[in-house]
Design an enzyme around this catalytic site. Structure first.
Site, PDB file in Angstrom:
ATOM      1  N   GLY A   1     -16.622  -6.396   1.358  1.00 45.81           N
ATOM      2  CA  GLY A   1     -16.604  -7.846   1.550  1.00 45.81           C
ATOM      3  C   GLY A   1     -16.880  -8.335   2.950  1.00 45.81           C
TER       4      GLY A   1
ATOM      5  NE  ARG B   1      -8.387  -0.792  15.943  1.00 43.72           N
ATOM      6  CZ  ARG B   1      -8.500  -1.529  14.843  1.00 43.72           C
ATOM      7  NH1 ARG B   1      -7.579  -1.485  13.901  1.00 43.72           N
ATOM      8  NH2 ARG B   1      -9.555  -2.331  14.681  1.00 43.72           N
ATOM      9  CE  LYS B   2      -8.168   2.326   9.111  1.00 41.00           C
ATOM     10  NZ  LYS B   2      -9.341   1.826   8.292  1.00 41.00           N
TER      11      LYS B   2
ATOM     12  CB  CYS C   1     -12.373  -1.493   3.205  1.00 43.98           C
ATOM     13  SG  CYS C   1     -11.611  -2.331   4.594  1.00 43.98           S
ATOM     14  N   GLY C   2     -15.188  -0.701   1.797  1.00 43.09           N
ATOM     15  CA  GLY C   2     -15.895  -0.204   0.605  1.00 43.09           C
ATOM     16  C   GLY C   2     -16.993   0.778   0.971  1.00 43.09           C
TER      17      GLY C   2
ATOM     18  NE  ARG D   1      -3.775   0.144   2.501  1.00 45.57           N
ATOM     19  CZ  ARG D   1      -4.482  -0.219   3.569  1.00 45.57           C
ATOM     20  NH1 ARG D   1      -4.185   0.274   4.761  1.00 45.57           N
ATOM     21  NH2 ARG D   1      -5.482  -1.069   3.459  1.00 45.57           N
TER      22      ARG D   1
HETATM   23 FE1  SRM Z   1      -9.748  -1.161   5.179  1.00 41.13          FE
HETATM   24  C1  SRM Z   1      -8.528  -3.521   7.250  1.00 41.13           C
HETATM   25  C2  SRM Z   1      -8.455  -2.736   2.571  1.00 41.13           C
HETATM   26  C3  SRM Z   1     -10.253   1.621   3.366  1.00 41.13           C
HETATM   27  C4  SRM Z   1     -11.920  -0.038   7.568  1.00 41.13           C
HETATM   28  N1  SRM Z   1      -8.607  -2.824   4.972  1.00 41.13           N
HETATM   29  C5  SRM Z   1      -8.181  -3.649   5.964  1.00 41.13           C
HETATM   30  C6  SRM Z   1      -7.184  -4.675   5.440  1.00 41.13           C
HETATM   31  C7  SRM Z   1      -5.823  -4.077   5.648  1.00 41.13           C
HETATM   32  C8  SRM Z   1      -7.304  -6.038   6.160  1.00 41.13           C
HETATM   33  C9  SRM Z   1      -6.208  -6.973   5.805  1.00 41.13           C
HETATM   34  O1  SRM Z   1      -5.138  -6.937   6.401  1.00 41.13           O
HETATM   35  O2  SRM Z   1      -6.408  -7.757   4.899  1.00 41.13           O
HETATM   36  C10 SRM Z   1      -7.623  -4.715   3.972  1.00 41.13           C
HETATM   37  C11 SRM Z   1      -6.553  -5.066   2.964  1.00 41.13           C
HETATM   38  C12 SRM Z   1      -7.176  -5.847   1.829  1.00 41.13           C
HETATM   39  C13 SRM Z   1      -6.391  -5.792   0.579  1.00 41.13           C
HETATM   40  O3  SRM Z   1      -5.674  -6.782   0.256  1.00 41.13           O
HETATM   41  O4  SRM Z   1      -6.526  -4.824  -0.164  1.00 41.13           O
HETATM   42  C14 SRM Z   1      -8.247  -3.348   3.818  1.00 41.13           C
HETATM   43  N2  SRM Z   1      -9.297  -0.626   3.358  1.00 41.13           N
HETATM   44  C15 SRM Z   1      -8.870  -1.457   2.377  1.00 41.13           C
HETATM   45  C16 SRM Z   1      -8.927  -0.786   1.025  1.00 41.13           C
HETATM   46  C17 SRM Z   1      -7.834  -1.242   0.065  1.00 41.13           C
HETATM   47  C18 SRM Z   1     -10.319  -1.042   0.413  1.00 41.13           C
HETATM   48  C19 SRM Z   1     -10.405  -0.684  -1.044  1.00 41.13           C
HETATM   49  O5  SRM Z   1     -10.631  -1.606  -1.831  1.00 41.13           O
HETATM   50  O6  SRM Z   1     -10.236   0.477  -1.394  1.00 41.13           O
HETATM   51  C20 SRM Z   1      -8.863   0.684   1.461  1.00 41.13           C
HETATM   52  C21 SRM Z   1      -7.453   1.192   1.593  1.00 41.13           C
HETATM   53  C22 SRM Z   1      -7.407   2.665   1.854  1.00 41.13           C
HETATM   54  C23 SRM Z   1      -6.000   3.193   1.874  1.00 41.13           C
HETATM   55  O7  SRM Z   1      -5.510   3.545   0.796  1.00 41.13           O
HETATM   56  O8  SRM Z   1      -5.410   3.271   2.954  1.00 41.13           O
HETATM   57  C24 SRM Z   1      -9.505   0.593   2.836  1.00 41.13           C
HETATM   58  N3  SRM Z   1     -10.817   0.513   5.469  1.00 41.13           N
HETATM   59  C25 SRM Z   1     -10.985   1.494   4.547  1.00 41.13           C
HETATM   60  C26 SRM Z   1     -12.058   2.365   4.940  1.00 41.13           C
HETATM   61  C27 SRM Z   1     -12.644   3.506   4.106  1.00 41.13           C
HETATM   62  C28 SRM Z   1     -12.052   4.854   4.363  1.00 41.13           C
HETATM   63  O9  SRM Z   1     -10.942   5.000   4.897  1.00 41.13           O
HETATM   64  O10 SRM Z   1     -12.743   5.789   3.999  1.00 41.13           O
HETATM   65  C29 SRM Z   1     -12.544   1.866   6.136  1.00 41.13           C
HETATM   66  C30 SRM Z   1     -13.758   2.401   6.932  1.00 41.13           C
HETATM   67  C31 SRM Z   1     -13.452   3.712   7.519  1.00 41.13           C
HETATM   68  C32 SRM Z   1     -12.661   3.595   8.783  1.00 41.13           C
HETATM   69  O11 SRM Z   1     -11.489   3.224   8.756  1.00 41.13           O
HETATM   70  O12 SRM Z   1     -13.226   3.902   9.810  1.00 41.13           O
HETATM   71  C33 SRM Z   1     -11.736   0.724   6.468  1.00 41.13           C
HETATM   72  N4  SRM Z   1     -10.111  -1.686   7.136  1.00 41.13           N
HETATM   73  C34 SRM Z   1     -11.088  -1.135   7.920  1.00 41.13           C
HETATM   74  C35 SRM Z   1     -11.133  -1.845   9.159  1.00 41.13           C
HETATM   75  C36 SRM Z   1     -12.057  -1.537  10.357  1.00 41.13           C
HETATM   76  C37 SRM Z   1     -11.383  -0.556  11.252  1.00 41.13           C
HETATM   77  C38 SRM Z   1     -11.843  -0.630  12.691  1.00 41.13           C
HETATM   78  O13 SRM Z   1     -11.681   0.382  13.396  1.00 41.13           O
HETATM   79  O14 SRM Z   1     -12.289  -1.673  13.156  1.00 41.13           O
HETATM   80  C39 SRM Z   1     -10.148  -2.858   9.073  1.00 41.13           C
HETATM   81  C40 SRM Z   1      -9.793  -3.894  10.154  1.00 41.13           C
HETATM   82  C41 SRM Z   1      -8.876  -3.329  11.190  1.00 41.13           C
HETATM   83  O15 SRM Z   1      -8.284  -2.258  11.031  1.00 41.13           O
HETATM   84  O16 SRM Z   1      -8.769  -4.000  12.211  1.00 41.13           O
HETATM   85  C42 SRM Z   1      -9.547  -2.728   7.789  1.00 41.13           C
HETATM   86 FE1  SF4 Z   2     -13.434  -6.631   4.634  1.00 39.16          FE
HETATM   87 FE2  SF4 Z   2     -11.938  -4.509   4.043  1.00 39.16          FE
HETATM   88 FE3  SF4 Z   2     -11.163  -6.932   3.303  1.00 39.16          FE
HETATM   89 FE4  SF4 Z   2     -13.212  -5.732   2.103  1.00 39.16          FE
HETATM   90  S1  SF4 Z   2     -11.066  -5.109   2.068  1.00 39.16           S
HETATM   91  S2  SF4 Z   2     -13.141  -7.838   2.752  1.00 39.16           S
HETATM   92  S3  SF4 Z   2     -14.187  -4.714   3.847  1.00 39.16           S
HETATM   93  S4  SF4 Z   2     -11.361  -6.125   5.404  1.00 39.16           S
END
Ligand code: SRM
Ligand code: SF4
Length: 573
Positions: A493, A234-235, A498-499, A120
């Protein structure tokens, strides 16, 4: 090992029987028994107590044992050792591979594609140029079918198929190309977002790019990592919105700045909103902190807030560690006073400014051809379905950006790309380029609102496949319905969202379902999310809907007809 270095071991076993060969020197232990390379290094005494408390989360324990920032130097060394064969994959420490490497922006996709990593990047304000696009293409092209890229919901780029043994070269190349990957995962500040049309937009109050570039430079040290902000509880998501469209979604960021012109003084100020986030357990929109900052205070305020979060934030149950939990614990006023105090003695923050507008503002669509504020120049917004790109697409984008624009482009939180500074005279030739048959400048009313997270193809949390399915469903719906206006369908998913399913007109979230008594991939359906001014989160209306076309398609058709004025194509004809 020579040079007085000792082998570092972890309480979590390595993949094989060997211990981890790590070149970091083991230094004397501190009061807490942790080494100075632990995540306690930059923490206040209060944060150290929380991080080492018996109630601290397992991630805190991993960090205390060894800080994620150690990966910034260890990964390049490990890459070399793997290439030479001195270290084998089986020898690697599991916590390093699956957790700590995320601090360097390397996400092991162990569940779906073992030994392959997603990388990333950091692209503040979604800005990208032709050289960066070409460099990204060069990284993934060497992985053949395993290599691809995704535009993310934070206007960022993720690269797939990466092998650890190549990581040293890639990391250096990214830094040389002013991108970087450090601090893009785990307990760090996520990609900084602003307006995708910053600097071009006749309606903007402020060009978000310079300040976000500066924030990015300070927080991540030009891509080489800044230990001071490497171990937050946290993030944390940070954005600046310079128009009433709220393109970067301040309502779902932990920290959002909303540009306003103070009606009394005419001064440009930024109202601070805090605490928006999505997760498995809690989904909330941000709330006003009650203060505003000046342009000069944007970076100092952000740094101070991060220091407050780092030093006072909770480090127990991971579901209760996002910024809002600290704010609720301290109280809004006490929190903002603490941030002001941390900015420096005597700092006064202005009370938030209320601006009443006469007319409502409809959030603008960024796709298509739009005149910029610069006479004779345009931005051309292009749909990238589900955000998925191949190396040759990135190459083509680089060529188009150079040939017709100024060699730069913008990524958007809707996972699309904008080519900018295109002269009027260049538009006809540009729009005739074959690449725009694949990536449409004027897509259908569903494709233009399509967003999808990674889903189970690569993500271990994914309960369903999302991106391919999202594209297939949209094309079937567009073939069967006339849509009078764009409808934003977001696929995610799993409940991490994240979507951003809850900001969509129609949100689809992966979840369990049953068909003929058997477990199948399914979705929860959300309806009615509003973005821009006066945002609202979508409400869940149904769960357990099988993803199978026979069930999902009619369900979506019905929603589109009942709530969005769609008509069946035969009837419309
Ligand atoms: Fe996300 C975790 C992908 C935006 C909420 N997110 C993950 C992980 C890293 C989990 C993992 O290790 O597999 C995913 C990686 C999957 C992959 O192979 O791509 C992942 N998140 C994404 C992305 C790529 C989704 C996308 O297809 O665009 C986005 C990357 C953004 C970036 O460039 O940094 C992404 N994630 C978000 C958003 C949307 C936003 O930021 O507007 C959210 C909801 C908003 C938020 O953060 O409050 C989001 N992601 C999460 C969470 C839940 C956070 C929580 O507080 O519980 C996780 C799980 C965690 O952090 O424990 C997570
Ligand atoms: Fe769940 Fe985020 Fe992975 Fe999508 S990218 S399957 S919302 S953790």
């Amino acid at each position: 090992m020579g040079n007085g270095q000792r082998v570092l071991t972890s309480s979590r076993p390595s993949r094989g029987s060997l211990k981890v060969a790590c070149t970091a020197t083991l230094e004397p232990t501190t009061k807490t028994g942790a080494t100075p390379t632990s995540g306690l290094k930059h923490l206040s005494e209060e944060a150290r107590v929380r991080a080492t408390d018996k109630k601290a989360s397992k991630f805190e324990k991993v960090k205390v044992e060894k800080c994620g920032s150690t990966m910034w130097s260890e990964v390049p060394e490990l890459a070399k050792l793997l290439r030479e064969g001195t270290t084998k994959w089986e020898d690697l420490n599991l916590d390093d591979v699956d957790i700590r490497m995320k601090f360097a922006g390397l996400f092991h996709r162990g569940k779906r594609t073992p030994q392959r990593f997603m990388m990333r990047l950091k692209l503040p304000n979604g800005e990208i140029n032709a050289e960066q696009l070409r460099y990204a293409a060069s990284i993934i092209s060497k992985y053949g079918e395993d290599g691809c890229a995704d535009i993310t919901t934070r206007a960022n780029l993720q690269l797939r198929g990466v092998k650890l043994e190549d990581a040293d070269g890639i990391i250096e190349g990214l830094i040389q190309h002013d991108m970087g990957s450090f601090q893009s995962g785990m307990d760090s500040v996520r990609n900084l977002t602003g307006s995708p049309i910053a600097g071009l937009d006749p309606h903007e109050l402020f060009d978000t790019r310079p300040v976000l570039r500066e924030m990015n430079r300070v927080l991540f040290n030009g891509g080489r990592g800044n230990e001071e902000f490497a171990n937050l509880p946290r993030k944390i998501n940070v954005c600046i919105s310079p128009t009433r469209d709220d393109f970067p979604h301040t309502q779902i960021n932990d920290l959002g700045f909303e540009a306003v012109r103070d009606p009394a003084s005419g001064q440009l100020l930024f109202n601070v909103v805090v605490g928006g986030y999505f997760s498995i357990k809690r989904n909330i929109m941000s709330v006003p902190l009650g203060v505003a900052v000046t342009e000069d205070q944007l970076v100092p305020f952000t740094l101070a807030l991060l220091r407050v979060f780092r030093d006072h934030g909770p480090r127990g149950d991971r579901q209760k560690t996002r910024l809002i939990w600290l704010i609720e614990q301290l109280g809004f006023e006490a929190f903002s006073n603490l941030v002001a105090e941390t900015m420096g003695p005597g700092t006064q923050l202005t009370p938030a400014v209320h601006v009443a507008y006469d007319e409502p503002w409809e959030r603008r669509d960024l796709l298509g051809v739009h005149a910029q504020k610069q006479q004779g120049l345009n931005w051309v917004g292009v749909s990238v379905p589900s955000g998925r790109l191949q190396a040759e697409d990135l190459e083509e984008f680089a060529r188009v950006a150079e040939q017709y624009g100024d060699g730069t482009a913008r990524l958007t939180p809707e996972e699309n790309i904008l080519f900018v500074n295109v002269p009027d005279a260049s538009l006809p030739a540009m729009l005739a380029e074959p690449i725009f048959a694949k990536f449409k400048v004027n897509p259908g009313n569903l494709e233009r609102g399509l967003v999808s997270c990674t889903g189970s193809q690569f993500c271990g949390f994914g309960l369903i496949e999302t991106k391919q399915r999202a594209m297939a469903v949209v094309s079937k719906l567009e073939a069967s319905l006339h849509l009078p206006r764009p409808v934003r369908i977001h696929w995610t998913g799993c409940p991490n969202s994240c979507g951003q399913a809850q900001v969509a007109d129609i949100g689809l979230m992966g979840g369990p379902a049953k068909l003929d008594g058997k477990a199948v991939e399914g979705v929860k359906i959300f309806l009615g999310g509003k973005i821009g001014e006066n945002p609202e989160l979508a409400a869940e209306i149904e769960a357990g809907v099988p993803c199978h076309e026979d069930y999902l398609l009619p369900k979506l058709q019905q929603l589109l007809v009942e709530h969005f004025g769609a008509t069946p194509l035969e009837a419309a004809a």
